[in-house]
Design a protein around this motif. Structure first.
Motif, short mmCIF file in Angstrom:
data_model
loop_
_atom_site.label_atom_id
_atom_site.label_comp_id
_atom_site.label_asym_id
_atom_site.label_seq_id
_atom_site.Cartn_x
_atom_site.Cartn_y
_atom_site.Cartn_z
N TRP A 1 -0.46 -3.59 8.56
CA TRP A 1 0.32 -2.43 9.02
C TRP A 1 1.34 -2.48 9.55
CZ3 TRP A 1 -4.52 -2.44 9.98
CH2 TRP A 1 -5.08 -1.99 10.58
N GLY B 1 1.02 -1.12 -0.30
CA GLY B 1 -0.22 -0.02 0.08
C GLY B 1 1.11 0.77 -0.05
N ALA B 2 2.19 1.23 0.48
CA ALA B 2 2.37 2.35 0.08
C ALA B 2 3.55 2.57 -0.95
CB ALA B 2 4.36 2.57 1.47
N ARG C 1 -7.09 -0.52 -0.59
CA ARG C 1 -6.33 -0.27 0.32
C ARG C 1 -7.00 -0.35 1.73
NH1 ARG C 1 -3.91 2.51 -2.59
NH2 ARG C 1 -1.58 2.86 -3.18
N ASP D 1 1.01 -2.50 4.93
CA ASP D 1 2.09 -1.49 4.75
C ASP D 1 2.96 -1.43 5.72
OD1 ASP D 1 2.83 1.00 4.07
OD2 ASP D 1 0.42 1.92 4.10
N TYR E 1 -0.03 4.51 6.92
CA TYR E 1 -1.29 3.90 7.24
C TYR E 1 -2.07 4.32 7.69
CZ TYR E 1 -5.00 0.01 5.71
OH TYR E 1 -6.01 -0.39 5.35
N CYS F 1 -3.47 -5.58 1.48
CA CYS F 1 -2.67 -4.48 1.25
C CYS F 1 -1.23 -4.64 2.36
CB CYS F 1 -3.37 -3.21 1.74
SG CYS F 1 -2.84 -1.27 2.22
#
Length: 501
Positions: free
Chosen positions: A279, A232-233, A273, A257, A262, A255
């Motif tokens: 995350w 996601g990043a 996402r 991250d 996030y 997702c």
């Protein structure tokens, strides 16, 4: 692998030059190096630039190979040896293709979930983390080292048993269509794309084309049960998502991250996402550069789409990595998302992540006889991994000087000068006491660092490895730390050996 010689001949299009003494005997492994043959293996004679595997068929048979796959007639004495030992000799049109044919046949016997992993950087580390996480609760076979090419990928499948619960396959590529070709016989259920960077840009010409090539993995997933794991990043993940046509089965995009930034609430409801996600929060590094963070997950227990997306419970677990570098938080989140999708709880996942250690040549910390530290990262390099390695190195608690030894990066084509200069600019912004650049392209790293403000007196342009070692022999002192990184072809592991010994 457990196939008899007649099955092997049938799936490879081969003909028997020597029939097996007992057609019921199964080949239980595969080798193309006669020195690595174990009893029960099938030996594949591969032609090479320096040696020809056909010259070692006799050695393989004596080592216990139950059959040999060849693509040219063998001497009569070798055929006689095969008959004496009861082994088969199978002539096939192409021995390299035969390895793929065997994997394609064996893939149909595997009952577990097959997970493909690709990306510009971090795919080997992510593969190892996924392996270690899943191994905490499941039987796992994974690609060894970075054997992610046309031979290593099928060998990974052939190493699995029918009952193996997870087969983790790292997939490399140098051009468009290569991942699709690997997927044609790997047939992955799930696919992980770590990121899209600049490696292989020489052949593909742009990051968009690199993204399209990586998306071939996700395009190969089964529409009904496939699951795609995206970073996601990473600024190219939306493009990969679009190229992969993931809207056709939106419930399977996951997702991960590791950026520490996030924000599910800030995502549009339709954004991939917001779907099941893993995350990191509160990311920090200890004095050895090892990440500490809170591992978070949501959307796995409840399923997707939930009745009220904003009310999804967030699971949290403190996590500490044995690996060094903030960039490995993303790799850990990728592995955690796979583990969570497998139904593993976050506490088990976090314990497995903490135990996972780097391979030799990848952020390997060594203690030299002279009392200083050597960070061996000489296995490979591209612009993204070079910058990450420098940042991680400069986060270490070093009582003495920090010295970076950098070499050329390959496969950058017309972008080579700009990429090497960019690494130099990045180095200039870090607290390095000395920068030793080895190689023709590495001189551009030195030039970039100097233009960006690094003191010219702290920059060394070495013509050779021996020149670099000569400079280091004079300047390195106890309590110093030395980072060594370059593309594999530069052979900077010799610098590591020289420093350590």
């Amino acid at each position: 692998m457990r196939l008899n010689e007649k099955q092997i001949a049938a799936c490879t299009g081969g003909q028997f030059a020597v029939e097996p003494m007992d057609a019921r005997v199964l080949a239980t492994g595969l080798a193309w190096d006669s020195r690595e043959v174990k009893p029960g293996d099938a030996y594949v004679a591969l032609p090479g630039e320096r040696v020809d595997g056909h010259d070692f068929v006799a050695a393989a048979l004596r080592a216990g190979a139950v059959c040999a796959l060849v693509m040219q007639p063998l001497p009569s004495e070798v055929l006689a040896l095969a008959r004496e030992l009861g082994a088969a000799v199978i002539e096939v049109p192409d021995t390299a293709h035969a390895v793929t044919d065997l994997a394609r046949e064996w893939r149909g016997h595997l009952k577990g979930r097959v997970i493909g992993i690709t990306g510009s950087t971090g795919k080997t580390t992510t593969k190892n983390l996924v392996r270690d996480v899943l191994a905490a609760a499941h039987t796992v076979v994974a690609t060894k080292g970075n054997q992610n090419n046309e031979l290593g990928v099928p060998k990974t499948l052939l190493a699995a048993d029918p009952e193996t619960e997870a087969v983790v396959v790292e997939m490399g590529m140098r051009g468009a269509g290569q991942i699709a070709q690997l997927c044609s016989f790997v047939r992955p259920h799930w696919g992980v794309v770590t990121n899209v960077g600049e490696s292989h840009i020489e052949l593909l010409g742009s990051r968009e084309n690199i993204a399209r090539a990586k998306a071939e993995l996700l395009l190969s997933l089964p529409a009904a049960s496939g699951m795609a794991f995206l970073n996601g990043a990473d600024d190219m993940s939306d493009f990969v998502y679009e190229c992969s046509d993931l809207e056709r089965w939106p419930s399977t995009a996951v997702c991960f991250d590791g950026s520490g930034a996030y924000d599910a609430a800030g995502c549009d409801v339709s954004d991939w996402r917001r779907r099941p996600a893993v995350w990191a929060e509160d990311v920090s590094l200890d004095e050895q550069g090892r990440p500490r963070f809170t591992l978070c997950a949501r959307g796995f227990s409840e399923g997707w789409p939930p009745d009220a997306p904003d009310d999804l419970a967030v699971e949290r677990q403190e996590c500490a990595l044995g690996l060094r570098g903030a960039h490995n938080v993303a790799n850990a989140c990728a592995a955690a998302s796979v583990g969570r999708a497998f139904g593993m709880d976050l506490a088990t996942v976090a314990r497995a992540l903490a135990k996972s250690l780097p391979e030799a040549g990848r952020q390997e910390v060594l203690r030299a006889r002279g009392g200083f530290t050597v960070v061996n990262d000489a296995y490979n390099a591209n612009p993204d991994s070079m910058r990450a390695a420098l940042t991680t190195f400069c986060a270490l608690d070093v009582p003495g000087k920090r010295i970076a030894v950098l070499g050329d990066m390959g496969e950058l084509g017309d972008f080579a000068a700009a990429c090497h200069a960019g690494v130099g600019e990045h180095a200039a912004a870090l607290p390095l006491d000395r920068l030793v650049c080895v190689g023709e392209l590495a001189r551009i790293i030195a030039d970039g660092a100097e233009r960006a403000g690094m003191d010219a007196g702290r920059i060394v342009r070495a013509e050779s490895i021996s020149d670099a070692l000569g400079d280091l022999d004079v300047c390195v002192e106890p309590e110093d730390a030395v980072l060594v990184k370059a593309s594999r072809f530069m052979g900077l592991e010799r610098v590591v050996e020289g420093l350590v010994n």
